[in-house]
Design a protein around this motif. Sequence first.
Motif, short mmCIF file in Angstrom:
data_model
loop_
_atom_site.label_atom_id
_atom_site.label_comp_id
_atom_site.label_asym_id
_atom_site.label_seq_id
_atom_site.Cartn_x
_atom_site.Cartn_y
_atom_site.Cartn_z
N VAL A 1 0.83 -1.20 0.00
CA VAL A 1 0.00 0.00 0.00
C VAL A 1 0.88 1.26 0.00
CG1 VAL A 1 -1.92 -1.08 1.22
CG2 VAL A 1 -0.14 0.05 2.52
N CYS A 2 0.29 2.35 -0.46
CA CYS A 2 0.97 3.64 -0.47
C CYS A 2 -0.08 4.69 -0.13
CB CYS A 2 1.58 3.89 -1.85
SG CYS A 2 0.35 4.24 -3.12
N PRO A 3 0.33 5.97 -0.01
CA PRO A 3 -0.68 6.99 0.32
C PRO A 3 -1.86 7.02 -0.65
CG PRO A 3 1.53 7.90 0.61
CD PRO A 3 1.70 6.53 -0.02
N VAL A 4 -1.61 6.67 -1.92
CA VAL A 4 -2.70 6.77 -2.90
C VAL A 4 -3.75 5.67 -2.69
CG1 VAL A 4 -3.29 6.73 -5.36
CG2 VAL A 4 -1.19 7.87 -4.59
N CYS A 5 -3.31 4.40 -2.67
CA CYS A 5 -4.32 3.33 -2.60
C CYS A 5 -4.88 3.19 -1.18
CB CYS A 5 -3.78 2.01 -3.13
SG CYS A 5 -2.31 1.39 -2.34
N SER A 6 -4.21 3.77 -0.18
CA SER A 6 -4.81 3.73 1.15
C SER A 6 -5.59 5.02 1.42
CB SER A 6 -3.73 3.52 2.22
OG SER A 6 -2.82 4.59 2.20
N GLY A 7 -5.71 5.88 0.41
CA GLY A 7 -6.58 7.05 0.50
C GLY A 7 -6.15 8.08 1.53
N MET A 8 -4.83 8.27 1.71
CA MET A 8 -4.37 9.28 2.67
C MET A 8 -4.79 10.67 2.20
SD MET A 8 -2.93 7.31 4.80
CE MET A 8 -1.80 8.09 5.91
N PRO A 9 -5.04 11.58 3.14
CA PRO A 9 -5.46 12.92 2.75
C PRO A 9 -4.45 13.57 1.81
CG PRO A 9 -5.65 12.63 5.13
CD PRO A 9 -4.96 11.41 4.60
N GLY A 10 -4.94 14.14 0.73
CA GLY A 10 -4.07 14.84 -0.20
C GLY A 10 -3.51 13.98 -1.32
N SER A 11 -3.72 12.66 -1.25
CA SER A 11 -3.19 11.83 -2.32
C SER A 11 -4.14 11.88 -3.52
CB SER A 11 -3.02 10.39 -1.84
OG SER A 11 -4.28 9.83 -1.55
N LEU A 12 -3.60 11.59 -4.69
CA LEU A 12 -4.40 11.67 -5.92
C LEU A 12 -4.17 10.44 -6.78
CD1 LEU A 12 -3.53 15.37 -6.91
CD2 LEU A 12 -5.72 14.57 -6.01
N PRO A 13 -5.20 10.00 -7.50
CA PRO A 13 -5.04 8.85 -8.38
C PRO A 13 -4.36 9.25 -9.69
CG PRO A 13 -7.25 9.75 -8.61
CD PRO A 13 -6.56 10.57 -7.55
N ARG A 14 -3.61 8.31 -10.27
CA ARG A 14 -3.12 8.52 -11.64
C ARG A 14 -3.35 7.21 -12.39
NH1 ARG A 14 1.04 7.85 -8.07
NH2 ARG A 14 2.67 6.37 -8.69
N LEU A 15 -3.89 7.32 -13.56
CA LEU A 15 -4.39 6.14 -14.27
C LEU A 15 -3.26 5.30 -14.87
CD1 LEU A 15 -6.80 4.51 -15.32
CD2 LEU A 15 -6.94 6.10 -17.24
N ASN A 16 -3.31 4.01 -14.61
CA ASN A 16 -2.39 3.04 -15.20
C ASN A 16 -2.91 2.73 -16.61
OD1 ASN A 16 -1.06 0.73 -15.99
ND2 ASN A 16 -1.34 -0.36 -14.04
N SER A 17 -2.17 3.12 -17.62
CA SER A 17 -2.70 3.00 -18.99
C SER A 17 -2.86 1.54 -19.41
CB SER A 17 -1.80 3.75 -19.97
OG SER A 17 -0.50 3.19 -19.93
N ALA A 18 -2.13 0.62 -18.76
CA ALA A 18 -2.27 -0.79 -19.11
C ALA A 18 -3.69 -1.27 -18.84
CB ALA A 18 -1.26 -1.63 -18.32
N VAL A 19 -4.32 -0.71 -17.81
CA VAL A 19 -5.68 -1.12 -17.48
C VAL A 19 -6.64 -0.78 -18.63
CG1 VAL A 19 -7.61 -0.75 -15.88
CG2 VAL A 19 -5.26 -0.89 -15.01
N VAL A 20 -6.46 0.40 -19.18
CA VAL A 20 -7.32 0.84 -20.29
C VAL A 20 -7.11 -0.08 -21.50
CG1 VAL A 20 -8.05 2.82 -21.64
CG2 VAL A 20 -7.00 3.17 -19.41
N GLU A 21 -5.86 -0.43 -21.73
CA GLU A 21 -5.57 -1.34 -22.85
C GLU A 21 -6.21 -2.70 -22.65
OE1 GLU A 21 -1.11 0.04 -24.06
OE2 GLU A 21 -1.84 -1.94 -24.66
#
Lengths: 488, 481
Positions: free
Chosen positions: B37-57
């Motif tokens: 886990v990291c601040p992003v996937c654990s939803g820490m305040p101030g974190s932001l998502p960034r899209l993994n382009s492999a998922v879209v593919e």
Amino acid sequence: MHDMSALELSAAIMAKKIGVIEAVDAYIDRIEASDSRLNAFLCVEKDKARAKASQIQARLDAGERLSPLAGVPVAIKDNISVEDMQCTCASNMLGGYTPVFNATAVERLERAGMIVIGKLNMDEFAMGGSSETGVFGAVKNPWDTSRVAGGSSGGSAAAVASGEIPLALGSDTGGSIRQPCAFCGVTGIKPTYGAVSRYGLVAYASSLDQIGPIGNNIDDCAAMLSIISGRDDMDSTCVLESPFDFGQEACPQRLDGIKIGLPRNYFDAGIAEDVKSAVMAAARELEEAGAVVEEFEMPLMDYMIPAYYIIACAEASSNLSRYDGLKYGYRSPNADTLQGVYRMSRSEGFGLEVKRRIMLGSFVLSSGYYDAYYKKALQVRSLIKDAYSSLFGRFDMILSPVAPGTAYKIGENAGDPLKMYMGDIYTVSVNLAGLPAAALPCGFGAKGMPIGFQLVGSAFSEGKLVSAARVYQNRTEFNKARPGGEAL
Amino acid sequence: MTWEVVVGLEVHAELSTRSKIFCGCTTAFGGEPNSQVCPVCSGMPGSLPRLNSAVVEYAARLGIALNCEIANECVFDRKNYFYPDLPKAYQISQLYAPICSGGFLEIEVGEASKKIGIREIHMEEDAGKLIHNSQSGETFMDFNRCGVPLLEIVSLPDIRSGAEAAAYLERLREILLYLDICDCKMQEGSLRADVNLSVRRCGSSEFGVRTEMKNLNSIKAVSRAIEHESVRQIALLDRGGTVTQQTRRWDDTKGESYAMRSKENAQDYRYFPEPDLPNSALGESWLARILENMPELAHEKRERYAGEFGISAYEAKVLTGDRNIAGLFEELASLCGNPKEAARLISGELMRLMNASSILPEELNIDASKLAKLVVLVTEGKISRDAYKETIEAVFTQNVDPGAYIAQKGLLMQSDDDAVMESVLAAINDNPEAVADYFLGKEKALTFLMGKVMKKLGKSANPIAVKKSMEDRLQCIGGKK
């Protein structure tokens, strides 16, 4: 030292006239001397700051050139993550929470050799325009401590105005940098949405929030903005390809050929006479510098506040859901079921204004109301964007007041949220359209309180705004006035 | 009164991208709780998502395989609800503009084939896991799975039975595996199905009130749950009762379902566009590149094997049952130049060996070039069928070099050399009675004479060559007479 600008201080440090630790100590002494009166700081990390200062001093001594602000102390609004420092957002809800990461803006300031010395007071979760809603008490205006400092970045503006810190980071969702700058007589920039990374800024309204600088003059602010701006992999909405480069103009005096729009209807009703005349005088000053000032009718004025509050509260209701009492921050000791933990922790942990906005936001997103409120507000937002983009076909920038009046008495508006919301009338549309704006002091009102005006530009036209602001500040002395008669 | 069962499936497939959908954390299964886990996937305040382009593919690949329309823009929404496994208290998903829409999946039901409509495929993030300690009454949160990418594949209500649902899931699973985008381990939860089921009178075009069933962790459980729930609903309606719209949980051990929550308690998810992820355009060149790299799918391979190589439907099914096996077949067929023999080897001998040693098709790792050598030897008559099987087994179990193994064991058959001729002549000379019997038309005499030769030459004797040589020789003698 306190009469130097941030750029001058860094130059003196580079010239070895002042040591970095010496500078840090001097500012910490100043905070210790005056902040019990102002309540601008929520924490001062003396030991960490001194340790950082000696590292930076060593690097400078080794010949490293870090930035034009190297060695300068800086303080951070308490809704921006600094690793290992509290981040309360002035709320009980985040009591005891310590971030494990730096906001990108903080990371960049540290890389540039600036020393973070503490965190600054604000409205709870940046919701408010007076810095009274925070759980740690109101920030007091250094010009008159019975009055508010403005908000939500009131701590940042008050700390700069009182000389407790040469530069600070604030955040602006609907005017939260510009309005406290106006109330405290300091300079600030609300950057274009997407110019500065929001990573590490505790989200209030994600599509509106931007981090920006607050300082004593436009040059200091511009120097700080060029450090923090530019693309960041951690924030997909941060799209500015490379950081701003504002150049170094030596005392520009002229604005020949620049066309400035003046929204006539902003001055019609609801604006205090002293504010009106000071802002008009600023427009005349720029005209004398060679700019062409032309009046126009700002469309959609009645829709700006409703659209802003619907969108901001909708996003806030979602953004603040994560404070559920389970992972960090406040957990009600009275709850014994999961639902109870949620309900009681949030009821007890959040203040009144935050709860009001969460409820408003939850309501406008509810099925059955979404189309009537949220969707309508998005439509208004896109009309406002269109209106601005056609205005920027005619004008290089728009000059307007920041707030309808000067700083009011603490507690004066606290019971009247609608009156508070109306105070945002000149600022929110800038956020809805994602535009940059610089707030500059332009005089004093009837009660001796500072007055500010703003220059609003098209997206990513910060360069133009900074140039115009330099001209204005070179021709006027308002930004040099300091509370208590001290001149900076 | 006859009833028709109407089923729609919502399938969640966890994607096998290396990192999560909105951060760089690994998606590996089974790590120590909260070690991925990291601040992003654990939803820490101030974190932001960034899209993994492999998922879209990956999503687009599945959309293409399921004959869907692919959106030209990637748009995410927030689904808001409180639950301890969801650290942001909202799930980033797609409501208003799913990446893929309007496709179908063709299944085989008995002899006939049937198209099951696909309403949409959308991308979203998985939630974490709650671990309850029943002794202490405590609950622990493990956020490792938070942010693992998911595709939700929503079918139209075109499924009419448990068997059709099973066929749909089998085919979907096969496609996901061939696209190499999901490992489809239902027990580990990387493939999960929810069943929406209602019944209506045959001939009616209106839908009945539906129930949603969750916690189905095998294809068999899905088809059992469908049979069970349709019986329950029909019995209810036959008694004059009504079906309540509700969510039910399937208990596979007990073989029954029970109500979890009804519609009155349904949540309002307050969906709205995700402001942290700007809409991103999916260009035509992007889609063209994905189309270009689409692998051949199992059913396409089956058609090609039958058409190009004349391989039986059964063998084609065995060969395409797993992507690894199909790959081995194609390599072997091209190396040995004999697809039919290659198909026979894999669907026969190799499958038998795998079953016997409990090796799964996806685990099989065998050198196709070694097998190809054996196919060539056996079809050219250089080794016997028995020696062929023996050597295949040795390659399978010990990865031996087939040439060395055959030489060492003396398995290479002597066919046309002097040794055969010499033995044939000796057998004829030594057994005049048998030769006489042969000319009297006694078939056994030939077998007897051949037996003498084989005994002398041992395992390396090629019976075909011996028989031919013996017959030639005898014919010469007969001709002289």
